[in-house]
Design a protein around this motif. Sequence first.
Motif, mmCIF file in Angstrom:
data_model
loop_
_atom_site.group_PDB
_atom_site.id
_atom_site.type_symbol
_atom_site.label_atom_id
_atom_site.label_comp_id
_atom_site.label_asym_id
_atom_site.label_seq_id
_atom_site.Cartn_x
_atom_site.Cartn_y
_atom_site.Cartn_z
ATOM 1 N N ALA A 1 0.837 -1.209 0.000
ATOM 2 C CA ALA A 1 0.000 0.000 0.000
ATOM 3 C C ALA A 1 0.867 1.252 0.000
ATOM 4 C CB ALA A 1 -0.922 0.004 1.225
ATOM 5 N N GLY A 2 0.482 2.198 -0.797
ATOM 6 C CA GLY A 2 1.253 3.441 -0.832
ATOM 7 C C GLY A 2 0.545 4.515 -1.627
ATOM 8 N N ILE A 3 0.944 5.746 -1.375
ATOM 9 C CA ILE A 3 0.436 6.876 -2.156
ATOM 10 C C ILE A 3 1.628 7.726 -2.594
ATOM 11 C CG2 ILE A 3 -1.808 6.994 -0.990
ATOM 12 C CD1 ILE A 3 -0.658 9.435 0.594
ATOM 13 N N THR B 1 -0.138 2.277 -13.667
ATOM 14 C CA THR B 1 -1.230 2.017 -12.710
ATOM 15 C C THR B 1 -1.985 3.333 -12.493
ATOM 16 O OG1 THR B 1 0.012 2.668 -10.737
ATOM 17 C CG2 THR B 1 0.207 0.359 -11.411
ATOM 18 N N ASP B 2 -2.982 3.286 -11.622
ATOM 19 C CA ASP B 2 -3.701 4.515 -11.279
ATOM 20 C C ASP B 2 -2.760 5.549 -10.681
ATOM 21 O OD1 ASP B 2 -6.085 3.628 -12.180
ATOM 22 O OD2 ASP B 2 -6.851 3.006 -10.221
ATOM 23 N N MET B 3 -1.757 5.062 -9.938
ATOM 24 C CA MET B 3 -0.843 6.006 -9.296
ATOM 25 C C MET B 3 -0.166 6.905 -10.330
ATOM 26 S SD MET B 3 2.365 5.295 -6.761
ATOM 27 C CE MET B 3 1.417 5.044 -5.294
ATOM 28 N N PRO C 1 10.454 -0.689 -7.953
ATOM 29 C CA PRO C 1 9.981 -0.562 -9.341
ATOM 30 C C PRO C 1 10.288 0.815 -9.914
ATOM 31 C CG PRO C 1 8.180 -1.236 -7.840
ATOM 32 C CD PRO C 1 9.315 -0.729 -6.999
ATOM 33 N N GLY C 2 10.418 0.829 -11.221
ATOM 34 C CA GLY C 2 10.479 2.099 -11.945
ATOM 35 C C GLY C 2 9.054 2.515 -12.288
ATOM 36 N N TRP C 3 8.870 3.086 -13.465
ATOM 37 C CA TRP C 3 7.549 3.626 -13.838
ATOM 38 C C TRP C 3 6.623 2.503 -14.306
ATOM 39 C CZ3 TRP C 3 3.992 4.805 -17.760
ATOM 40 C CH2 TRP C 3 3.162 5.909 -17.510
ATOM 41 N N PHE D 1 9.873 14.029 -1.538
ATOM 42 C CA PHE D 1 9.305 13.563 -0.261
ATOM 43 C C PHE D 1 8.827 12.116 -0.360
ATOM 44 C CE2 PHE D 1 8.986 18.190 -0.074
ATOM 45 C CZ PHE D 1 9.721 18.411 1.078
ATOM 46 N N TYR D 2 8.256 11.775 -1.523
ATOM 47 C CA TYR D 2 7.872 10.380 -1.773
ATOM 48 C C TYR D 2 9.121 9.495 -1.681
ATOM 49 C CZ TYR D 2 6.428 6.379 -4.695
ATOM 50 O OH TYR D 2 6.162 5.120 -5.193
ATOM 51 N N ALA D 3 10.214 9.973 -2.283
ATOM 52 C CA ALA D 3 11.465 9.201 -2.277
ATOM 53 C C ALA D 3 11.965 8.958 -0.853
ATOM 54 C CB ALA D 3 12.530 9.935 -3.095
HETATM 55 P P1 NAD Z 1 -2.206 2.404 -6.875
HETATM 56 O O1 NAD Z 1 -2.563 3.776 -6.457
HETATM 57 O O2 NAD Z 1 -2.809 1.843 -8.099
HETATM 58 O O3 NAD Z 1 -2.482 1.391 -5.688
HETATM 59 C C1 NAD Z 1 -2.128 1.684 -4.371
HETATM 60 C C2 NAD Z 1 -2.904 0.777 -3.459
HETATM 61 O O4 NAD Z 1 -2.640 1.147 -2.098
HETATM 62 C C3 NAD Z 1 -4.413 0.927 -3.662
HETATM 63 O O5 NAD Z 1 -5.003 -0.355 -3.621
HETATM 64 C C4 NAD Z 1 -4.837 1.760 -2.480
HETATM 65 O O6 NAD Z 1 -6.181 1.543 -2.102
HETATM 66 C C5 NAD Z 1 -3.871 1.262 -1.414
HETATM 67 N N1 NAD Z 1 -3.779 2.195 -0.291
HETATM 68 C C6 NAD Z 1 -3.477 3.522 -0.337
HETATM 69 N N2 NAD Z 1 -3.551 4.033 0.897
HETATM 70 C C7 NAD Z 1 -3.894 3.033 1.732
HETATM 71 C C8 NAD Z 1 -4.142 2.935 3.118
HETATM 72 N N3 NAD Z 1 -4.053 4.005 3.912
HETATM 73 N N4 NAD Z 1 -4.472 1.735 3.634
HETATM 74 C C9 NAD Z 1 -4.601 0.649 2.859
HETATM 75 N N5 NAD Z 1 -4.385 0.664 1.527
HETATM 76 C C10 NAD Z 1 -4.049 1.847 0.981
HETATM 77 O O7 NAD Z 1 -0.634 2.403 -6.967
HETATM 78 P P2 NAD Z 1 0.416 1.309 -7.455
HETATM 79 O O8 NAD Z 1 1.156 1.918 -8.556
HETATM 80 O O9 NAD Z 1 -0.220 -0.013 -7.628
HETATM 81 O O10 NAD Z 1 1.374 1.304 -6.175
HETATM 82 C C11 NAD Z 1 1.601 0.172 -5.358
HETATM 83 C C12 NAD Z 1 2.916 0.370 -4.617
HETATM 84 O O11 NAD Z 1 3.971 0.420 -5.574
HETATM 85 C C13 NAD Z 1 2.983 1.678 -3.838
HETATM 86 O O12 NAD Z 1 3.661 1.464 -2.621
HETATM 87 C C14 NAD Z 1 3.806 2.571 -4.747
HETATM 88 O O13 NAD Z 1 4.460 3.570 -4.029
HETATM 89 C C15 NAD Z 1 4.752 1.566 -5.358
HETATM 90 N N6 NAD Z 1 5.362 1.995 -6.620
HETATM 91 C C16 NAD Z 1 4.598 2.294 -7.707
HETATM 92 C C17 NAD Z 1 5.226 2.697 -8.886
HETATM 93 C C18 NAD Z 1 4.462 3.056 -10.135
HETATM 94 O O14 NAD Z 1 5.081 3.571 -11.070
HETATM 95 N N7 NAD Z 1 3.182 2.784 -10.220
HETATM 96 C C19 NAD Z 1 6.615 2.778 -8.934
HETATM 97 C C20 NAD Z 1 7.356 2.469 -7.817
HETATM 98 C C21 NAD Z 1 6.716 2.066 -6.664
#
Ligand code: NAD
Length: 247
Positions: free
Chosen positions: A85-87, A185-187, A180-182, A149-151
């Motif tokens: 989980a992450g934002i 996803t929704d993010m 992961p790199g880019w 800040f995310y980093a």
């Molecule tokens: P996403 O936004 O599609 O999914 C994130 C998920 O985390 C969602 O299911 C969301 O509901 C959940 N989440 C957010 N806040 C939460 C909370 N407080 N409690 C429980 N669940 C929560 O994003 P993603 O791209 O699938 O990201 C997944 C992970 O991968 C994250 O940690 C993100 O930082 C990391 N990441 C993503 C990328 C990218 O390019 N997409 C790159 C590197 C790392």
Amino acid sequence: MRFKDKVILITGGTRGIGRAITEAFLREEGLPVVLYNSAENEAKKLREKGVFTIKCDVGNRDEVKKAKEVVEKEFGRVNVIVNNAGIMVLMPFEEFDEEKYNKMIKINLNGAIYTTYEFLPLLKVSKNGTIVNIASNAGIGTAAEGTTFYAITKAGIIILTRRLAFELGKYGIRVNAIAPGWIETDMTLSGKSQEEAEKLRELFRNKTVLKTTGKPEDIANIVLFLASDEARYITGQVIVADGGRID
Ligand code: NAD
């Protein structure tokens, strides 16, 4: 079926990378338990496929504690924890907003700490427990606009991974991370028009030696490997999956 009957806790497992991880473990006949904070429809669809879901904000320790009690009652153990989980809130340093920063720390970093801490007793019950943390190449210094800040939160995840590997090795628990790199996803793409999305894809494609962007399944496959016995001699490591960044 490397994960038959194994209980796999996945935070944020309803969407994006987390969703791909959930589906990957389902295919291997594992028993995914997904913690999610919104996405009711997605959670319902997962339940229909046999996934156990618990509504839980990972940034809220009481909710994580309660989720642990539910899992303890239902399964009595956890074999794998995937802290996914992450934002990402984009914010240049000069536009520092403490509320947004705290929110990222709370979910990305504290969420992984709370989840690991609360579920650790259940992980210790199972032999060969493993933890896989989803960090980011931002956490190893790869730069992109507005991600300082995310980093910081992701660098925290990386050091958490290394130190937990050190502290939990005595229980036979392995702890690794993926950076992961880019990934599409929704993010990275939500709220973007088709044109904007294509521009972003092109931008990030061109930042890789492989000239391609990542898919959630690319990360899920690495999670499966790291969580499996095939990786029994790997702990405290970070696997960077970013198509070979060239900047
Ligand atoms: P996403 O936004 O599609 O999914 C994130 C998920 O985390 C969602 O299911 C969301 O509901 C959940 N989440 C957010 N806040 C939460 C909370 N407080 N409690 C429980 N669940 C929560 O994003 P993603 O791209 O699938 O990201 C997944 C992970 O991968 C994250 O940690 C993100 O930082 C990391 N990441 C993503 C990328 C990218 O390019 N997409 C790159 C590197 C790392």
